[in-house]
Design an enzyme around this catalytic site. Structure first.
Site, mmCIF file in Angstrom:
data_model
loop_
_atom_site.group_PDB
_atom_site.id
_atom_site.type_symbol
_atom_site.label_atom_id
_atom_site.label_comp_id
_atom_site.label_asym_id
_atom_site.label_seq_id
_atom_site.Cartn_x
_atom_site.Cartn_y
_atom_site.Cartn_z
ATOM 1 N N LYS A 24 0.838 -1.208 0.000
ATOM 2 C CA LYS A 24 0.000 0.000 0.000
ATOM 3 C C LYS A 24 0.868 1.251 0.000
ATOM 4 C CE LYS A 24 -1.757 1.743 4.061
ATOM 5 N NZ LYS A 24 -1.542 3.186 4.200
ATOM 6 N N ASN A 25 1.854 1.289 0.903
ATOM 7 C CA ASN A 25 2.622 2.526 1.079
ATOM 8 C C ASN A 25 3.551 2.818 -0.091
ATOM 9 O OD1 ASN A 25 1.286 2.910 3.420
ATOM 10 N ND2 ASN A 25 3.004 2.437 4.785
ATOM 11 N N CYS A 118 -5.028 13.822 12.678
ATOM 12 C CA CYS A 118 -5.298 12.419 12.390
ATOM 13 C C CYS A 118 -5.272 11.714 13.719
ATOM 14 C CB CYS A 118 -4.209 11.896 11.467
ATOM 15 S SG CYS A 118 -4.075 10.130 11.421
ATOM 16 N N ARG A 123 0.852 14.253 13.132
ATOM 17 C CA ARG A 123 1.250 14.027 11.743
ATOM 18 C C ARG A 123 1.406 15.326 10.965
ATOM 19 N NH1 ARG A 123 -0.979 8.230 9.773
ATOM 20 N NH2 ARG A 123 0.873 8.392 8.519
ATOM 21 N N ASP A 309 4.140 0.258 12.020
ATOM 22 C CA ASP A 309 2.935 -0.347 11.457
ATOM 23 C C ASP A 309 2.748 -1.813 11.874
ATOM 24 O OD1 ASP A 309 2.352 2.033 10.254
ATOM 25 O OD2 ASP A 309 2.915 1.439 8.228
ATOM 26 N N ARG A 401 -8.975 -0.109 4.267
ATOM 27 C CA ARG A 401 -8.062 0.894 3.714
ATOM 28 C C ARG A 401 -6.766 0.255 3.243
ATOM 29 N NH1 ARG A 401 -5.958 4.544 7.763
ATOM 30 N NH2 ARG A 401 -4.516 4.756 6.039
HETATM 31 C C1 UD1 Z 1 4.326 6.615 6.361
HETATM 32 C C2 UD1 Z 1 3.380 5.458 6.172
HETATM 33 C C3 UD1 Z 1 2.850 4.970 7.518
HETATM 34 C C4 UD1 Z 1 4.022 4.644 8.447
HETATM 35 C C5 UD1 Z 1 4.973 5.841 8.535
HETATM 36 C C6 UD1 Z 1 6.208 5.537 9.355
HETATM 37 C C7 UD1 Z 1 2.358 5.921 4.041
HETATM 38 C C8 UD1 Z 1 1.134 6.264 3.291
HETATM 39 N N1 UD1 Z 1 2.248 5.871 5.355
HETATM 40 O O1 UD1 Z 1 3.575 7.698 6.915
HETATM 41 O O2 UD1 Z 1 2.082 3.788 7.292
HETATM 42 O O3 UD1 Z 1 3.516 4.364 9.730
HETATM 43 O O4 UD1 Z 1 5.406 6.229 7.211
HETATM 44 O O5 UD1 Z 1 6.861 4.425 8.856
HETATM 45 O O6 UD1 Z 1 3.401 5.653 3.465
HETATM 46 N N2 UD1 Z 1 6.539 14.226 10.968
HETATM 47 C C9 UD1 Z 1 6.683 15.546 11.316
HETATM 48 N N3 UD1 Z 1 6.783 16.478 10.300
HETATM 49 C C10 UD1 Z 1 6.764 16.107 8.983
HETATM 50 C C11 UD1 Z 1 6.613 14.746 8.650
HETATM 51 C C12 UD1 Z 1 6.505 13.821 9.673
HETATM 52 O O7 UD1 Z 1 6.706 15.910 12.472
HETATM 53 O O8 UD1 Z 1 6.869 16.978 8.116
HETATM 54 C C13 UD1 Z 1 6.405 13.210 12.047
HETATM 55 C C14 UD1 Z 1 5.050 12.542 12.023
HETATM 56 O O9 UD1 Z 1 4.106 13.278 12.752
HETATM 57 C C15 UD1 Z 1 5.371 11.220 12.661
HETATM 58 C C16 UD1 Z 1 6.792 10.927 12.183
HETATM 59 O O10 UD1 Z 1 7.333 12.169 11.797
HETATM 60 O O11 UD1 Z 1 5.370 11.329 14.046
HETATM 61 C C17 UD1 Z 1 6.891 9.942 11.036
HETATM 62 O O12 UD1 Z 1 6.153 10.400 9.940
HETATM 63 P P1 UD1 Z 1 6.453 9.961 8.444
HETATM 64 O O13 UD1 Z 1 7.661 9.097 8.385
HETATM 65 O O14 UD1 Z 1 6.433 11.172 7.602
HETATM 66 O O15 UD1 Z 1 5.194 9.059 8.116
HETATM 67 P P2 UD1 Z 1 4.173 9.167 6.918
HETATM 68 O O16 UD1 Z 1 4.914 9.413 5.646
HETATM 69 O O17 UD1 Z 1 3.060 10.084 7.275
#
Ligand code: UD1
Length: 423
Positions: A24-25, A118, A123, A309, A401
């Site tokens: 999915k990701n 969320c 996030r 995850d 999802r």
């Molecule tokens: C992706 C995955 C999700 C997985 C996560 C971590 C998808 C669609 N989803 O989510 O399933 O759990 O990676 O492996 O691919 N953060 C910030 N600022 C930012 C970006 C992130 O503070 O600009 C924080 C987030 O709030 C979170 C952490 O960093 O606490 C990790 O987020 P991130 O690695 O970006 O996860 P996603 O890409 O949202």
């Protein structure tokens, strides 16, 4: 109003073979990346899940046509002429934000609804914005929409990410490939899905090196160099890990196919630490267990650390282990919602900030429970399979999802589960 739930009859075992779908990701970002190659791209091994339907709608809304035949999507981006992603879609799925990089790369501008809060923590997207700004993107917020412009074009640069964010790494990669000059992303996320995206971008004519490591080097090639491509999505390591937990819980032997075992090294090490036997081949993993589950401490970390995850699924294993485990969630705030539901089934879990103290119990009892998120929902169904009596899992749209035909695959492994419509 009627709703669908999953009804599970417990005291059961899972064994046999299951093939996982495409990740999915990965697939979500591969669909977004198709915007970068004007014309018809083919993406194979795409899971049939609701998040992919939403991302397909995002692309349609930008002017693309998206057709599905089985697990193959054909995406024609020739007529993509809009650069706005509406709130109705972004609010349904936060990953819609991954069109930001491709839209900026294609049009030099984008207007994307700000993702709201969320359930899994705040996030934020600040790291996406800081990195894109370094590449030359100017941002403003207008009535809940993030507006991006590139008055002087995109310029290659050095970006050191504060945290190896998956989404930020992907958006930055997708914008930097068209920039003038070279970009180096440091402290980049190393998830296998990042490498999968880079492979697709390279097949489209980009020059991305080092994806899957903390340092990614990108030589900007300009948008006109990019072209459509034919790409196959890697297997879903989280779906694989979920079924392996099912095998570990009930003893197995259970084999998952369609997955590169190197994607799951830490998760497999933890299965071994918990008393399971794990065997791997080129694209399969088998788990079985003949002795009691051993408690173990787990902390979630960016890849190659233990994946957040799979945290709920392993919490379930720990809940039935012979002793006390400490589970520490380092990636997301508020990712312990599942613990409260599992406690309703008889687990003994205390939460303290981002730590969960899990005292193993002898067994779980079936109960009505609700999915609090995608992975927690999948874990509750597994809990129902080993519990005594009947479990009804509500709010299963979370599971839909990200898991293709979860109930069908579990039934094929011997579970007594069904989807039922209730009032
Ligand atoms: C992706 C995955 C999700 C997985 C996560 C971590 C998808 C669609 N989803 O989510 O399933 O759990 O990676 O492996 O691919 N953060 C910030 N600022 C930012 C970006 C992130 O503070 O600009 C924080 C987030 O709030 C979170 C952490 O960093 O606490 C990790 O987020 P991130 O690695 O970006 O996860 P996603 O890409 O949202």
């Amino acid at each position: 109003m009627s709703q669908e739930i999953i009804v599970v009859h417990g005291n059961n075992t899972l064994s046999g073979e299951v093939t996982v779908a495409g990740a999915k990701n990965s697939a979500l970002k591969l669909l977004a990346a198709s915007i970068l190659g004007q014309g018809v791209s083919t993406i194979r091994n795409v899971p049939m899940i609701s998040d992919i339907r939403i991302m397909s709608d995002v692309l349609r809304c930008l002017g693309a046509t998206v057709e599905r035949e089985g697990h193959t999507l054909t995406i024609d981006t020739t007529n993509v002429d809009k650069h706005e992603t509406p709130y109705e879609l972004v609010s349904k799925m936060r990953a819609s934000i991954s069109v930001l990089g491709p839209l900026i790369a294609r049009f030099g501008q984008a207007r994307v609804a700000m993702p709201g809060g969320c359930q899994i923590g705040e996030r934020k997207i600040d790291m996406h914005l800081v990195g894109l700004h370094a590449l030359g993107v100017e941002f403003s917020v207008d009535h809940g929409y993030l507006e991006a412009r590139t008055p002087n074009g995109l310029r290659g640069t050095q970006v050191f990410l504060e945290f190896p964010s998956v989404g930020a790494t992907e958006n930055l990669m997708m914008a930097a490939i068209v920039a003038t000059g070279d970009t180096v992303l440091e402290n980049a996320a190393c998830e296998p899905e990042i490498a999968d995206l880079a492979n697709m971008l390279n097949a489209m004519g980009a020059d991305v090196q080092g994806a899957g490591t903390p340092t990614i080097r990108i030589r900007g090639v300009g948008f006109d160099t990019l072209h459509p491509c034919d790409h196959t999505t890697v297997g879903d390591r989280i779906e694989a890990g979920t079924f392996l937990v099912g095998g570990a819980l009930t003893g197995g032997p259970l084999t998952v196919r369609g997955i590169d075992p190197s994607f799951l090294r830490m998760a497999l090490m933890k299965l071994t630490a918990m008393g399971c036997e794990v065997e791997t081949g080129e694209d399969w993993i088998t788990v079985k267990r003949e002795r009691p589950l051993v408690p173990t401490d787990i902390q979630t970390l960016p890849h190659p650390g233990f994946p957040t995850d799979l945290q709920a699924q392993y919490m379930l294993l720990a809940a039935l282990a012979d002793g006390v485990s400490v589970i520490t969630e380092n990636v997301f705030e508020n990712r312990f919602m599942f613990a409260a539901e599992l406690t309703r089934m008889g687990a003994d879990i205390s939460l303290e900030d981002h730590h969960a103290l899990v005292r193993g119990v002898k067994g779980l009892q079936g109960a009505p429970v609700k999915s609090t998120d995608l992975r927690g929902g999948a874990a509750l169904v597994l809990a129902g399979i080993v519990a005594e009596g009947e479990t009804k899992v509500y709010k299963i749209s979370h599971i839909d999802r990200g898991y293709e035909d979860y109930v069908g695959k579990l039934r094929a492994l011997g579970a007594d589960v069904e989807r039922v419509v209730v009032e």
